[in-house]
Design an enzyme around this catalytic site. Structure first.
Site, PDB file in Angstrom:
ATOM      1  N   HIS A   1     -31.832  10.718  10.946  1.00  0.00           N
ATOM      2  CA  HIS A   1     -32.032  11.186   9.565  1.00  0.00           C
ATOM      3  C   HIS A   1     -33.529  11.266   9.213  1.00  0.00           C
ATOM      4  O   HIS A   1     -34.050  12.366   9.066  1.00  0.00           O
ATOM      5  CB  HIS A   1     -31.268  10.359   8.524  1.00  0.00           C
TER       6      HIS A   1
ATOM      7  N   ASP B   1     -22.907  13.820  13.409  1.00  0.00           N
ATOM      8  CA  ASP B   1     -22.769  12.647  12.551  1.00  0.00           C
ATOM      9  C   ASP B   1     -21.359  12.446  11.995  1.00  0.00           C
ATOM     10  O   ASP B   1     -20.477  11.991  12.702  1.00  0.00           O
ATOM     11  CB  ASP B   1     -23.825  12.726  11.435  1.00  0.00           C
TER      12      ASP B   1
HETATM   13 ZN   LIG Z   1     -24.704   8.214  11.546  1.00  0.00          ZN
END
Ligand SMILES: [Zn+2]
Length: 463
Positions: free
Chosen positions: A270, A321
């Site tokens: 991220h 994800d």
């Molecule tokens: Zn994750």
């Protein structure tokens, strides 16, 4: 027997070449010295490196479509997690296997050849470890083997709910003590062949929130002494940075930099809420950032400053994800599209270091992903694994192209229907869009889905 893949166009070093073949030896590696090869006819198709999905939580495939409501999942990432915990609460090891197979099947259909599975679902529903503390990890690995994907199992350490927080019952399947974590990952790794072509390992301290600093040092030094990649969720949410300020007087990236935990082998997943000093710290240490744009937009996480990162040559991998979508090309193009919306300009990432944008985004989905997982793959060079994907040159989403427009066309416009064949280690796992186990995998997944969420499936209602 060595194979000779014979496409109409072959993608190498940023260009499409015609009349070229790609040979893969018995061990599944790309070679230029093969003899007596078996031809694989790929006429009408372009052959490109397979995509690398560097960040996946396969069980979250179960909540796709279940969390798109404020009534069910609240208004932000933190309340969304409760829906995710609900899905994780009661899955048996066999159900985890069925859900992972469904997820990996979808990855294969999307042209993904390697998955980095960030795995933290370890314990029984009551929080007690299974007799084999690695049972869940083994079922996820078996799922990837069944589908044919290479897996890098990033075994996650999830040691607490957060600074000064009581243990959250929704996370009881995740928790371990640091000593147990280290002995579990060591025994898991020892039970598979070293440097296997299809099963590899990495170490994943979940986040600064979930791993106290002393334990983090211990985990990172163990990973480094074993030459394993280190993956960690970093700066996904502003609240995470605020909490870290409260505990350590600095942000997560400042802490990682200060404690000398960043490095070439460190993958920050991220990395959205960053200052320019923090971006410079990634550049200085050659850490990799892994973005998950389709999930980040789904969760309202924020927009990663890819332009600033890329200007400092920070490598950028991609991940699916939460599995809100599984589409590496969509993730690649969204890196730039998010910047376009924020800056009201076009092609923001074009011509950084004089490189065309499509090539740069394609490298994120291939070469940089492979580097993030420490796998020899991503560019179809001799010595790498024969991990490839074909694109149907007549597919309605890409038809009408010249060699110089084909890559931007694929990166910005290809639909999944264009992806026809997927090859991992020289072995074809998807042929002309079909996987041999597809019906069985989907049907078993539907049974798990009905058990977890109850009610009739839409198929059931139609009957
Ligand atoms: Zn994750």
């Amino acid at each position: 027997m060595s194979k000779s893949f014979q496409p109409t166009l072959l993608y190498q070093d940023g260009r499409f070449l015609s009349g070229k073949q790609l040979d893969v030896d018995d061990a599944g590696r790309i070679t230029v010295t093969a003899r007596d090869t078996t031809p694989v006819d790929l006429k009408g198709k372009a052959l490109l490196p397979g995509f690398v999905n560097a960040h996946s939580h396969s069980f979250q495939r179960l909540i796709r479509g279940r969390a798109e409501s404020r009534v069910v999942s609240g208004k932000d990432f933190w309340s969304w997690r409760n829906t995710m915990y609900q899905a994780a609460a009661h899955l048996s090891p066999e159900e985890v296997y069925d859900v992972a197979r469904m997820c990996f099947l979808e990855m294969a259909r999307a042209g993904i050849t390697t998955v980095g599975e960030f795995h933290y679902l370890h314990n029984m529903s009551d929080g007690v470890p299974y007799d084999d503390a690695n049972l869940m990890a083994r079922r996820v690995i078996a799922a990837a083997q069944s589908v044919g994907l290479r897996i890098v199992l990033l075994r996650s350490a999830y040691l607490r709910s957060g600074y000064q927080l009581p243990l959250d019952p929704g996370q009881r399947r995740f928790f371990e003590k640091v000593d147990a974590f280290l002995s579990n990952i060591a025994s898991l790794r020892a039970s598979y062949p070293e440097n296997s072509a299809d099963v590899r390992f990495g170490v994943a301290p979940h986040s600064i929130r979930a791993v106290p600093l002393d334990d983090l040092h211990e985990i990172v030094s163990w990973a480094r002494s074993n030459s394993l990649p280190i993956h960690m969720h970093v700066a996904e949410q502003i609240a995470e940075n605020v909490e870290c300020q409260r505990e350590y007087g600095c942000t997560p990236v400042e802490l990682l930099a200060r404690e000398e935990l960043l490095g070439k082998d460190f993958v920050a997943v991220h990395a959205i809420h960053l200052s320019s000093e923090e971006i410079a710290a990634f550049a200085k240490t050659q850490a990799i950032v892994c973005s998950c744009p389709t999930t980040e937009r789904n969760l309202g996480d924020g927009i990663v400053q890819v332009d600033a990162l890329m200007k400092l040559r920070v490598r950028h991998a991609l991940g699916s994800d939460s599995q809100a979508q599984i589409d590496s090309l969509e993730d690649a193009r969204q890196l730039d599209y998010h910047l376009r919306l924020a800056q009201q300009q076009r092609a923001v990432l074009d011509q950084i270091d004089d490189r065309p944008i499509a090539e740069r985004l394609f490298d994120c989905a291939t070469i940089h992903g492979a580097q993030a997982l420490a796998v020899e793959s991503g560019s179809l060079r001799p010595g790498e694994y024969g991990d490839m994907v074909t694109i149907d040159l007549e597919d309605i989403s890409v038809a009408g192209h010249t060699p110089d427009s084909l890559l931007p066309l694929i990166v910005f416009g290809a639909n999944r229907t264009a992806i026809r064949d997927v090859v991992v280690n020289g072995k074809t796992i998807l042929q002309n869009g079909r996987h041999p186990l597809e019906e069985e995998i989907v049907s078993r997944y539907q049974q798990v889905y009905r058990k977890v969420w109850g009610g009739e499936s839409s198929e059931g209602n139609l009957r």
